[in-house]
Design a protein around this motif. Structure first.
Motif, PDB file in Angstrom:
ATOM      1  N   LEU A 101      -0.783  -1.343   9.271  1.00  0.00           N
ATOM      2  CA  LEU A 101       0.585  -1.026   9.683  1.00  0.00           C
ATOM      3  C   LEU A 101       0.964  -1.802  10.947  1.00  0.00           C
ATOM      4  O   LEU A 101       1.612  -1.254  11.858  1.00  0.00           O
ATOM      5  CB  LEU A 101       0.752   0.480   9.928  1.00  0.00           C
ATOM      6  CG  LEU A 101       0.195   1.441   8.864  1.00  0.00           C
ATOM      7  CD1 LEU A 101       0.404   2.898   9.315  1.00  0.00           C
ATOM      8  CD2 LEU A 101       0.855   1.237   7.507  1.00  0.00           C
ATOM      9  N   ASP A 137     -13.788  -1.633   2.431  1.00  0.00           N
ATOM     10  CA  ASP A 137     -12.912  -1.813   3.593  1.00  0.00           C
ATOM     11  C   ASP A 137     -13.697  -1.308   4.809  1.00  0.00           C
ATOM     12  O   ASP A 137     -14.384  -2.089   5.493  1.00  0.00           O
ATOM     13  CB  ASP A 137     -11.605  -1.041   3.351  1.00  0.00           C
ATOM     14  CG  ASP A 137     -10.673  -0.963   4.562  1.00  0.00           C
ATOM     15  OD1 ASP A 137     -11.032  -1.471   5.641  1.00  0.00           O
ATOM     16  OD2 ASP A 137      -9.569  -0.376   4.450  1.00  0.00           O
ATOM     17  N   ASN A 165     -10.146   5.606   0.922  1.00  0.00           N
ATOM     18  CA  ASN A 165     -10.485   5.838   2.333  1.00  0.00           C
ATOM     19  C   ASN A 165     -11.657   6.806   2.496  1.00  0.00           C
ATOM     20  O   ASN A 165     -11.591   7.780   3.258  1.00  0.00           O
ATOM     21  CB  ASN A 165      -9.259   6.313   3.131  1.00  0.00           C
ATOM     22  CG  ASN A 165      -8.266   5.181   3.372  1.00  0.00           C
ATOM     23  OD1 ASN A 165      -7.151   5.208   2.845  1.00  0.00           O
ATOM     24  ND2 ASN A 165      -8.671   4.167   4.121  1.00  0.00           N
ATOM     25  N   TYR A 225       7.703  -1.219   6.617  1.00  0.00           N
ATOM     26  CA  TYR A 225       7.203  -0.353   7.675  1.00  0.00           C
ATOM     27  C   TYR A 225       8.296   0.133   8.625  1.00  0.00           C
ATOM     28  O   TYR A 225       8.323   1.296   8.995  1.00  0.00           O
ATOM     29  CB  TYR A 225       6.149  -1.100   8.523  1.00  0.00           C
ATOM     30  CG  TYR A 225       5.069  -1.763   7.702  1.00  0.00           C
ATOM     31  CD1 TYR A 225       3.939  -1.051   7.317  1.00  0.00           C
ATOM     32  CD2 TYR A 225       5.188  -3.094   7.289  1.00  0.00           C
ATOM     33  CE1 TYR A 225       2.944  -1.652   6.551  1.00  0.00           C
ATOM     34  CE2 TYR A 225       4.202  -3.702   6.526  1.00  0.00           C
ATOM     35  CZ  TYR A 225       3.085  -2.980   6.157  1.00  0.00           C
ATOM     36  OH  TYR A 225       2.121  -3.573   5.396  1.00  0.00           O
ATOM     37  N   LYS A 265     -10.214  -7.153   7.388  1.00  0.00           N
ATOM     38  CA  LYS A 265      -9.273  -6.793   8.453  1.00  0.00           C
ATOM     39  C   LYS A 265      -9.881  -7.280   9.755  1.00  0.00           C
ATOM     40  O   LYS A 265     -10.993  -6.868  10.110  1.00  0.00           O
ATOM     41  CB  LYS A 265      -9.101  -5.274   8.548  1.00  0.00           C
ATOM     42  CG  LYS A 265      -8.359  -4.631   7.397  1.00  0.00           C
ATOM     43  CD  LYS A 265      -8.282  -3.125   7.609  1.00  0.00           C
ATOM     44  CE  LYS A 265      -7.582  -2.446   6.442  1.00  0.00           C
ATOM     45  NZ  LYS A 265      -7.752  -0.973   6.490  1.00  0.00           N
ATOM     46  N   LYS A 281      -2.844   5.048  -2.637  1.00  0.00           N
ATOM     47  CA  LYS A 281      -3.824   5.848  -1.914  1.00  0.00           C
ATOM     48  C   LYS A 281      -4.187   7.034  -2.799  1.00  0.00           C
ATOM     49  O   LYS A 281      -3.299   7.657  -3.394  1.00  0.00           O
ATOM     50  CB  LYS A 281      -3.210   6.348  -0.597  1.00  0.00           C
ATOM     51  CG  LYS A 281      -2.965   5.229   0.412  1.00  0.00           C
ATOM     52  CD  LYS A 281      -4.267   4.711   0.976  1.00  0.00           C
ATOM     53  CE  LYS A 281      -4.030   3.751   2.134  1.00  0.00           C
ATOM     54  NZ  LYS A 281      -5.286   3.275   2.722  1.00  0.00           N
ATOM     55  N   SER A 311       0.857  -1.179   0.000  1.00  0.00           N
ATOM     56  CA  SER A 311       0.000   0.000   0.000  1.00  0.00           C
ATOM     57  C   SER A 311       0.897   1.235   0.000  1.00  0.00           C
ATOM     58  O   SER A 311       1.708   1.410   0.906  1.00  0.00           O
ATOM     59  CB  SER A 311      -0.879  -0.037   1.259  1.00  0.00           C
ATOM     60  OG  SER A 311      -1.641   1.136   1.368  1.00  0.00           O
ATOM     61  N   ASP A 332      -7.041   3.070  -3.285  1.00  0.00           N
ATOM     62  CA  ASP A 332      -7.809   3.119  -2.028  1.00  0.00           C
ATOM     63  C   ASP A 332      -8.103   4.579  -1.688  1.00  0.00           C
ATOM     64  O   ASP A 332      -7.186   5.376  -1.485  1.00  0.00           O
ATOM     65  CB  ASP A 332      -6.991   2.469  -0.900  1.00  0.00           C
ATOM     66  CG  ASP A 332      -7.764   2.365   0.415  1.00  0.00           C
ATOM     67  OD1 ASP A 332      -8.929   2.821   0.467  1.00  0.00           O
ATOM     68  OD2 ASP A 332      -7.199   1.826   1.384  1.00  0.00           O
ATOM     69  N   LYS A 371      -0.998  -0.936  -4.454  1.00  0.00           N
ATOM     70  CA  LYS A 371      -2.197  -0.152  -4.156  1.00  0.00           C
ATOM     71  C   LYS A 371      -1.776   1.285  -3.918  1.00  0.00           C
ATOM     72  O   LYS A 371      -0.877   1.552  -3.110  1.00  0.00           O
ATOM     73  CB  LYS A 371      -2.871  -0.763  -2.925  1.00  0.00           C
ATOM     74  CG  LYS A 371      -3.788   0.135  -2.137  1.00  0.00           C
ATOM     75  CD  LYS A 371      -4.561  -0.674  -1.102  1.00  0.00           C
ATOM     76  CE  LYS A 371      -4.736   0.082   0.199  1.00  0.00           C
ATOM     77  NZ  LYS A 371      -5.443  -0.702   1.225  1.00  0.00           N
TER      78      LYS A 371
HETATM   79  O1  OSB Z   1      -7.350   1.789   4.357  1.00  0.00           O
HETATM   80  O2  OSB Z   1      -6.300  -0.015   4.051  1.00  0.00           O
HETATM   81  C1  OSB Z   1      -6.404   1.061   4.636  1.00  0.00           C
HETATM   82  C2  OSB Z   1      -3.367   1.593   6.903  1.00  0.00           C
HETATM   83  C3  OSB Z   1      -3.963   2.146   8.008  1.00  0.00           C
HETATM   84  C4  OSB Z   1      -5.319   2.381   7.988  1.00  0.00           C
HETATM   85  C5  OSB Z   1      -6.074   2.053   6.864  1.00  0.00           C
HETATM   86  C6  OSB Z   1      -5.489   1.481   5.758  1.00  0.00           C
HETATM   87  C7  OSB Z   1      -4.099   1.286   5.760  1.00  0.00           C
HETATM   88  C8  OSB Z   1      -3.357   0.780   4.607  1.00  0.00           C
HETATM   89  C9  OSB Z   1      -2.000   0.165   4.892  1.00  0.00           C
HETATM   90  O3  OSB Z   1      -3.716   0.890   3.463  1.00  0.00           O
HETATM   91  C10 OSB Z   1      -2.009  -1.301   4.780  1.00  0.00           C
HETATM   92  C11 OSB Z   1      -0.757  -1.886   5.386  1.00  0.00           C
HETATM   93  O4  OSB Z   1       0.249  -1.974   4.680  1.00  0.00           O
HETATM   94  O5  OSB Z   1      -0.780  -2.277   6.578  1.00  0.00           O
END
Ligand code: OSB
Ligand code: MG
Length: 385
Positions: A309, A255, A205, A339, A279, A178, A150, A203, A176
């Motif tokens: 994360l 999500d 969000n 990370y 998740k 953002k 991501s 993504d 992916k």
């Molecule tokens: O929307 O998937 C998400 C991280 C923190 C909160 C929301 C999201 C994310 C990520 C990172 O996209 C995914 C990762 O590498 O852990």
């Protein structure tokens, strides 16, 4: 579907330690709702009467932006409501089975990340004492899982192309990006032009609405052969997502909206999504995450494992989950080095774009004592008495 044996070994919890850890991120992570420079996480460490232990990781962030939970609130909910309820439940029964944690806590509304962390710790403790792995318990069918990455919103398109190139060199099997309004078509076009064959998805969000200019931007993304667009609209807007699905060709994945197996069934059935990001923290734990997986499988809907994360603890559990049969798309289950310069556990290292599912008892990993000492910012112990 994956059978959920209810014969997990009961454990007797003597105390629960709440431990805050703060790990610097190797690179700031920017999404449509903000930028993170560190992973400030809450660990739940259950200590058993017999000397056994288990670890859970709460995925709540410092601020309630991804969802209404935040890490201080999760700690408060655990110390005041969830841990006392679980300990009271345990006093009335012959020990605690992981399968009973959710029902012991179900009169408390909401707080899925806090609940999920406590259930994860009990699962780990129970599986460790039985010598069984998370993967075995959840129903893993693969020894290795395909990994995606991501990529946060970058300061410029040049930075974005360099970042993506670096991850592709590392071997990631899917990228992916953002996005947010005004940071969408241009960066996606640039990445697609430079990497014509990469499996690419975006993504949002929840940053878009059904406004004409937003829908126009999302429709423009149809030109770039994206695997999916994740959570374009508000979490509670299932009907809006179903409407949007009729206006764009890119498959919609949810999500934030998917808070339980029941909601997943609803969203899929009304056409709000055709792919699901799973998740565990968002749905209240790994056992409910398996039920979301099963619901998706029943409805012929592909799923993939999202990420928050996580440190190596949450990562181990995510990789076990991602090894279930209907996780047919690469997950946000990246290597530790994506990370952290130093992870809490032994690092997860990418091999040909995949991570190996841990096979040891429980999570199959544990915090390294020196890393735990170095990253801990606060500890408190909640006893059964
Ligand atoms: O929307 O998937 C998400 C991280 C923190 C909160 C929301 C999201 C994310 C990520 C990172 O996209 C995914 C990762 O590498 O852990
Ligand atoms: Mg997401």
């Amino acid at each position: 579907m994956s059978p959920l044996p209810t014969n997990s070994r009961p454990v007797r919890i003597d105390a629960v330690e709440l431990r805050r850890v703060c790990l610097p991120l190797v690179t700031p992570f920017r999404t449509s709702f903000g930028t993170d420079d560190v992973r400030d996480a809450l660990l739940v460490h259950v200590l058993l009467d017999d000397g056994g232990e288990g670890w859970g990781e709460c995925v709540a962030d410092l601020e309630p932006l991804y969802s209404s939970e935040h890490v201080d609130g999760a700690a408060e909910t655990l110390r005041r409501f969830l841990i006392p309820r679980l300990l009271a439940w345990q006093r009335e029964h012959e020990g605690t089975q992981p399968e009973h944690v959710a029902s012991a806590l179900d009169r408390v509304q909401g707080h899925p990340m806090a609940k999920g962390a406590l259930e994860m710790a009990v699962l780990d403790a129970s599986l460790r004492s039985a010598g069984r792995s998370f993967g075995e318990r959840l129903g893993a069918v693969r020894a290795r899982v395909d990994c995606g990455v991501s990529v946060g919103i970058q300061p410029s398109v040049v930075d974005l192309l360099d970042t993506v190139a670096g991850y592709l060199d590392d071997g990631y099997r899917r990228v992916k990006l953002k996005i947010e309004p005004e940071h969408d078509v241009e960066p996606v076009r640039a990445v697609r032009a430079r990497f014509p064959d990469v499996m690419l998805q975006v993504d949002a969000n929840a940053a878009y609405s059904l406004r004409d200019d937003h829908v126009a931007a999302l429709r423009a993304l149809d030109d770039f052969d994206l695997a999916l667009v994740e959570q374009p609209l508000a979490p509670d807007d299932l009907l809006g997502h179903a409407t949007l699905a009729g206006r764009v060709r890119t498959p919609i994945c949810l999500d934030e909206s998917i808070t339980s197996a029941r909601v997943a069934e609803l969203a899929i059935t009304i056409g709000a999504c055709s792919i699901v990001n799973i998740k565990a923290g968002r749905v209240g734990g790994y056992l409910e995450a398996v039920r979301v997986h099963d619901a998706c499988a029943t409805l012929d809907t592909p799923a993939w494992c999202g990420g928050m994360l996580e440190t190596g603890l949450g990562r181990a559990a995510n990789i076990a989950l991602a090894a279930l049969p209907n996780f047919t798309l690469p997950g946000d289950t990246s290597a530790s080095a994506r990370y952290f310069a130093e992870d809490l556990t032994e690092p997860f290292v990418l091999d040909d774009g995949r991570l190996a599912v841990p096979t040891g008892p429980g999570l199959g990993v544990a915090p390294r004592p020196e890393a735990l000492r170095a990253f801990t910012t606060a500890v408190e112990l909640i006893r059964d008495h």
